[in-house]
Design a protein around this motif. Sequence first.
Motif, PDB file in Angstrom:
ATOM      1  N   TYR A 128       0.838  -1.200   0.000  1.00 55.28           N
ATOM      2  CA  TYR A 128       0.000   0.000   0.000  1.00 55.28           C
ATOM      3  C   TYR A 128       0.874   1.251   0.000  1.00 55.28           C
ATOM      4  N   ASP A 129       0.553   2.189  -0.880  1.00 53.88           N
ATOM      5  CA  ASP A 129       1.286   3.456  -0.958  1.00 53.88           C
ATOM      6  C   ASP A 129       0.357   4.583  -0.514  1.00 53.88           C
ATOM      7  N   PRO A 130       0.531   5.089   0.727  1.00 48.71           N
ATOM      8  CA  PRO A 130      -0.357   6.132   1.229  1.00 48.71           C
ATOM      9  C   PRO A 130      -0.243   7.446   0.443  1.00 48.71           C
ATOM     10  N   VAL A 133      -5.582   5.520  -4.867  1.00 48.97           N
ATOM     11  CA  VAL A 133      -5.245   4.258  -4.201  1.00 48.97           C
ATOM     12  C   VAL A 133      -5.687   3.044  -5.016  1.00 48.97           C
ATOM     13  N   GLY A 134      -6.886   3.093  -5.599  1.00 51.95           N
ATOM     14  CA  GLY A 134      -7.380   1.955  -6.373  1.00 51.95           C
ATOM     15  C   GLY A 134      -6.505   1.640  -7.574  1.00 51.95           C
ATOM     16  N   LEU A 135      -6.041   2.686  -8.244  1.00 46.63           N
ATOM     17  CA  LEU A 135      -5.162   2.473  -9.395  1.00 46.63           C
ATOM     18  C   LEU A 135      -3.816   1.914  -8.950  1.00 46.63           C
ATOM     19  N   GLN A 136      -3.324   2.399  -7.825  1.00 44.18           N
ATOM     20  CA  GLN A 136      -2.059   1.905  -7.294  1.00 44.18           C
ATOM     21  C   GLN A 136      -2.183   0.424  -6.916  1.00 44.18           C
ATOM     22  N   GLY A 150     -11.014  -4.595   3.535  1.00 42.22           N
ATOM     23  CA  GLY A 150     -11.209  -3.991   4.850  1.00 42.22           C
ATOM     24  C   GLY A 150      -9.940  -3.568   5.545  1.00 42.22           C
ATOM     25  N   GLN A 151      -8.868  -3.483   4.770  1.00 43.09           N
ATOM     26  CA  GLN A 151      -7.581  -3.091   5.338  1.00 43.09           C
ATOM     27  C   GLN A 151      -6.719  -2.525   4.219  1.00 43.09           C
ATOM     28  N   ARG A 152      -5.984  -1.479   4.521  1.00 42.71           N
ATOM     29  CA  ARG A 152      -5.076  -0.918   3.523  1.00 42.71           C
ATOM     30  C   ARG A 152      -4.055  -1.981   3.131  1.00 42.71           C
ATOM     31  N   GLY A 153      -3.878  -2.155   1.824  1.00 41.07           N
ATOM     32  CA  GLY A 153      -2.911  -3.134   1.337  1.00 41.07           C
ATOM     33  C   GLY A 153      -3.464  -4.542   1.211  1.00 41.07           C
ATOM     34  N   LEU A 154      -4.791  -4.685   1.216  1.00 39.09           N
ATOM     35  CA  LEU A 154      -5.389  -6.016   1.105  1.00 39.09           C
ATOM     36  C   LEU A 154      -6.678  -5.941   0.289  1.00 39.09           C
ATOM     37  N   LEU A 155      -6.645  -6.587  -0.889  1.00 35.13           N
ATOM     38  CA  LEU A 155      -7.850  -6.711  -1.701  1.00 35.13           C
ATOM     39  C   LEU A 155      -8.337  -8.148  -1.636  1.00 35.13           C
ATOM     40  N   LEU A 156      -9.591  -8.343  -2.013  1.00 39.46           N
ATOM     41  CA  LEU A 156     -10.107  -9.704  -2.168  1.00 39.46           C
ATOM     42  C   LEU A 156     -10.716  -9.797  -3.551  1.00 39.46           C
ATOM     43  N   SER A 157     -10.690 -10.992  -4.114  1.00 33.77           N
ATOM     44  CA  SER A 157     -11.361 -11.222  -5.392  1.00 33.77           C
ATOM     45  C   SER A 157     -12.583 -12.076  -5.109  1.00 33.77           C
ATOM     46  N   ILE A 158     -13.655 -11.742  -5.815  1.00 34.60           N
ATOM     47  CA  ILE A 158     -14.951 -12.355  -5.550  1.00 34.60           C
ATOM     48  C   ILE A 158     -15.762 -12.364  -6.842  1.00 34.60           C
ATOM     49  N   VAL A 214     -10.124   5.141   5.547  1.00 30.09           N
ATOM     50  CA  VAL A 214     -10.096   5.449   4.117  1.00 30.09           C
ATOM     51  C   VAL A 214      -8.827   4.834   3.519  1.00 30.09           C
ATOM     52  N   GLY A 215      -8.970   4.219   2.362  1.00 30.02           N
ATOM     53  CA  GLY A 215      -7.876   3.459   1.756  1.00 30.02           C
ATOM     54  C   GLY A 215      -8.033   1.982   2.074  1.00 30.02           C
ATOM     55  N   GLY A 216      -8.936   1.681   3.012  1.00 23.69           N
ATOM     56  CA  GLY A 216      -9.203   0.299   3.399  1.00 23.69           C
ATOM     57  C   GLY A 216     -10.690   0.043   3.595  1.00 23.69           C
TER      58      GLY A 216
END
Length: 158
Positions: A25-27, A32-35, A131-139, A100-102
Amino acid sequence: MSKTTAATAALQKAGIAFDLHPYAYDPDAPRVGLQAAEALGVDPSQTFKTLMAEVDGKGVCVVVPSDGEVSMKKLAAHFKGKSAQMMKVPDAEKVTGFKVGGISPFGQRKTHPTAIDETAQLYDRIYINAGQRGLLLSIAPDDAAHVLNAGYVDVMAE
């Protein structure tokens, strides 16, 4: 970094399948989404950002591609309101329980009416904040829509 968040716990409780995707994650990233999409090597239009807005003063959640902008006019119309605006950061963090960011649409402190941009249906899986900066989920988009009780809607600015 915790792999269990309010978002992942809510999905597990609902029996919804998902995969986690941590990234650096880059604050300081301007978007943020593009990053996040770049860090994971995923198409930005398949990586969805979670935005909190207000329609006629009532909180709503909208999930849209990270490379797009929301049309406030379309958002207000979808929720049968007259006007829409982005929720202020402190308010968004308070009502969701996320920073925000998460912010994730799943497992929010308070349930909000939610709309998912119709382009989500173009993909077998979409990437959303876990639900956390630096963590995505795929669904699967239909699983996301089901658990959020959300409809697919055209909310993107032209």
